[in-house]
Design an enzyme around this catalytic site. Structure first.
Site, PDB file in Angstrom:
ATOM      1  N   ALA A 110      -5.116  -0.427  20.057  1.00  0.00           N
ATOM      2  CA  ALA A 110      -5.687  -0.760  18.817  1.00  0.00           C
ATOM      3  C   ALA A 110      -5.400  -1.110  18.007  1.00  0.00           C
ATOM      4  O   ALA A 110      -3.871  -1.221  18.115  1.00  0.00           O
ATOM      5  CB  ALA A 110      -6.366   0.509  19.069  1.00  0.00           C
ATOM      6  N   LYS A 111      -5.641  -1.934  16.986  1.00  0.00           N
ATOM      7  CA  LYS A 111      -5.171  -3.361  15.582  1.00  0.00           C
ATOM      8  C   LYS A 111      -6.258  -2.810  14.825  1.00  0.00           C
ATOM      9  O   LYS A 111      -7.551  -2.973  14.705  1.00  0.00           O
ATOM     10  CB  LYS A 111      -4.935  -3.848  16.256  1.00  0.00           C
ATOM     11  CG  LYS A 111      -4.053  -4.681  14.846  1.00  0.00           C
ATOM     12  CD  LYS A 111      -2.391  -3.910  16.696  1.00  0.00           C
ATOM     13  CE  LYS A 111      -1.270  -4.746  15.083  1.00  0.00           C
ATOM     14  NZ  LYS A 111      -0.562  -4.274  15.252  1.00  0.00           N
TER      15      LYS A 111
END
Ligand code: GLU
Length: 422
Positions: A110-111
């Site tokens: 994720a980011k």
């Protein structure tokens, strides 16, 4: 499966997909799994209103993208920068999936990001921005769902505000919600230095593979922030002569080798800026990439080694401390020149590996000393290096494609076992 093509080498998501396509093709990846992994699981765009110090209200734009959570909770940093955009965050999220799989820690990818210029924000504004962003993404994150961490322009203090915001809503302290926290708040020993320390380990392994002696090698580092600064120190400690280091405004070059004690003191005092550092000649910031040195560590940002300058690179080994510093078109040029590249998803994986240790310690409520952390980090990264090179050698590919193949294979295996919930 479509033949991989790249229209714009500097679009990070296309650059990520290009390598994914090559790996998928070589692996004969199941077409259904291919379709799943090509697109992020979930992406949200949030609006982040902030009361500014002058009484005005500004609305910032933020993102959180979860590329894959099939191997475990989403994991990845949050960056604060003026040029963040959704395609970049998508690419960075996918890179986290591949990175966590490459080092085999049980996380997905994720980011997050917020479009802002942190240099123009006061501490109070930064805190309010951080807390409101956290409040806006709270529904999709959690210690078992998605665990943010520091990235470009975010640090342990920002993680502390994120943790506190989450904890206030939960009505209890929840340390495992973010990693990269201050030590006093459930952070891990070794986390701040982990990415640069890992770059050092990967440089050592690359040198062994290439039959080069660190004591007769020179190195140059792009980036003087946390990753660049610690990488420079790690390489120096191996006996490598550091000829140059750069930040956004300049390269400092010294053919006798940069004085590491003076550099470290300067960076500590000037928070990662080389402005005013007297340890060498001042060159333009891009010059660092093409200097005559054996090892190049790009530890700043994306798209710095492209089809425009790859042919001018002199280094024999590149260890990617940044995410996405090399474009696919540059990969080809470097490969033809025989440059050995330790790809980002392995080269900078020290950070997320110690984030994993932090999360484990938070869940155990039992904390390790720095030596313990570093020993475990070394074991994980050296194993990953060998597995990546093993794959690359068996398949006759670059280490980058070897790393993608290893990671995609690991993620695909979990998809196969879990099946599709319908
Ligand atoms: N931002 C770092 C990276 O790109 C660390 C992420 C994390 O620790 O979750 O790998």
């Amino acid at each position: 499966m479509a033949q991989p093509t790249i229209q714009n080498e500097e679009n990070p998501y296309e650059a990520m997909l290009y390598r994914f396509d090559v790996a998928a093709e070589k692996l004969g990846l199941d077409p259904g799994v291919y379709k799943i992994l090509k697109i992020p699981d979930r992406e949200i765009t949030v609006s982040v209103p902030v009361q500014m110090d002058d009484g005005s209200l500004q609305v910032f734009r933020g993102f959180r993208v979860q590329h894959s959570i099939v191997r475990g909770p989403g994991k990845g940093g949050v960056r604060f920068a003026p040029n963040v955009n959704l395609d970049e965050v998508r690419a960075l999220a996918a890179w986290m999936t591949w990175k966590c799989a490459a080092v085999n820690v049980p996380f997905g990818g994720a980011k997050g990001g917020v479009i802002c210029n942190p240099k123009e924000l006061s501490r109070g504004e930064l805190e309010r921005l951080t807390r409101r962003y956290m409040a806006m993404i709270m529904d999709i994150i959690g210690p078992d769902r998605d665990v943010p961490a520091p990235d470009m322009n975010t640090d342990p203090q920002i993680m502390a505000w994120m943790m506190d915001t989450y904890a206030m809503h939960q009505r209890h302290a929840e340390y495992g919600i973010v990693t990269g926290k201050p030590l006093e708040l459930g952070g891990s020993h070794g986390r701040v230095r982990a990415t640069g320390y890992g770059v050092g380990l990967m440089t050592r392994e690359a040198l062994i593979r290439q039959g080069m002696d660190p004591k007769s090698c020179t190195g140059v580092i792009q980036g003087a922030g946390n990753v660049g600064g610690v990488s420079a120190d790690a390489l120096y400690n191996m006996g490598i002569k550091i000829l140059a280091i750069s930040d956004v405004d300049q390269t400092i070059y010294n053919d006798k080798g940069i004085d590491m004690m003076a550099l470290k003191a300067h960076l500590r005092e000037h928070r990662g800026s080389l402005e005013g550092f007297k340890g060498g000649e001042r060159l333009d910031p891009q010059a660092v990439l093409t200097l005559d040195a054996d090892i190049l560590v790009p530890a700043a940002t994306e798209n710095v080694i492209t089809s425009k300058n790859a042919a001018d690179i002199k280094a024999k080994i590149i260890v990617e401390g940044a995410n996405g510093p090399t474009t696919p078109n540059a990969d080809k040029i470097l490969e033809d020149k025989g440059v050995f590249v330790v790809p980002d998803i392995l080269g900078n994986a020290g950070g997320v590996t110690v984030s994993y240790f932090e999360w484990v310690q938070n869940r155990l409520g039992y904390y390790w000393d720095e030596r313990d952390v570093n020993d475990r980090l070394e074991k994980i990264m050296v194993t990953a290096f060998q597995e990546v090179c093993g794959m690359a050698d068996r398949e006759g590919t670059s280490a980058r494609i070897g790393a993608y193949m290893l990671s995609v294979e690991r993620v695909a295996a979990v998809h196969k076992l879990r099946g599709i919930y319908a």
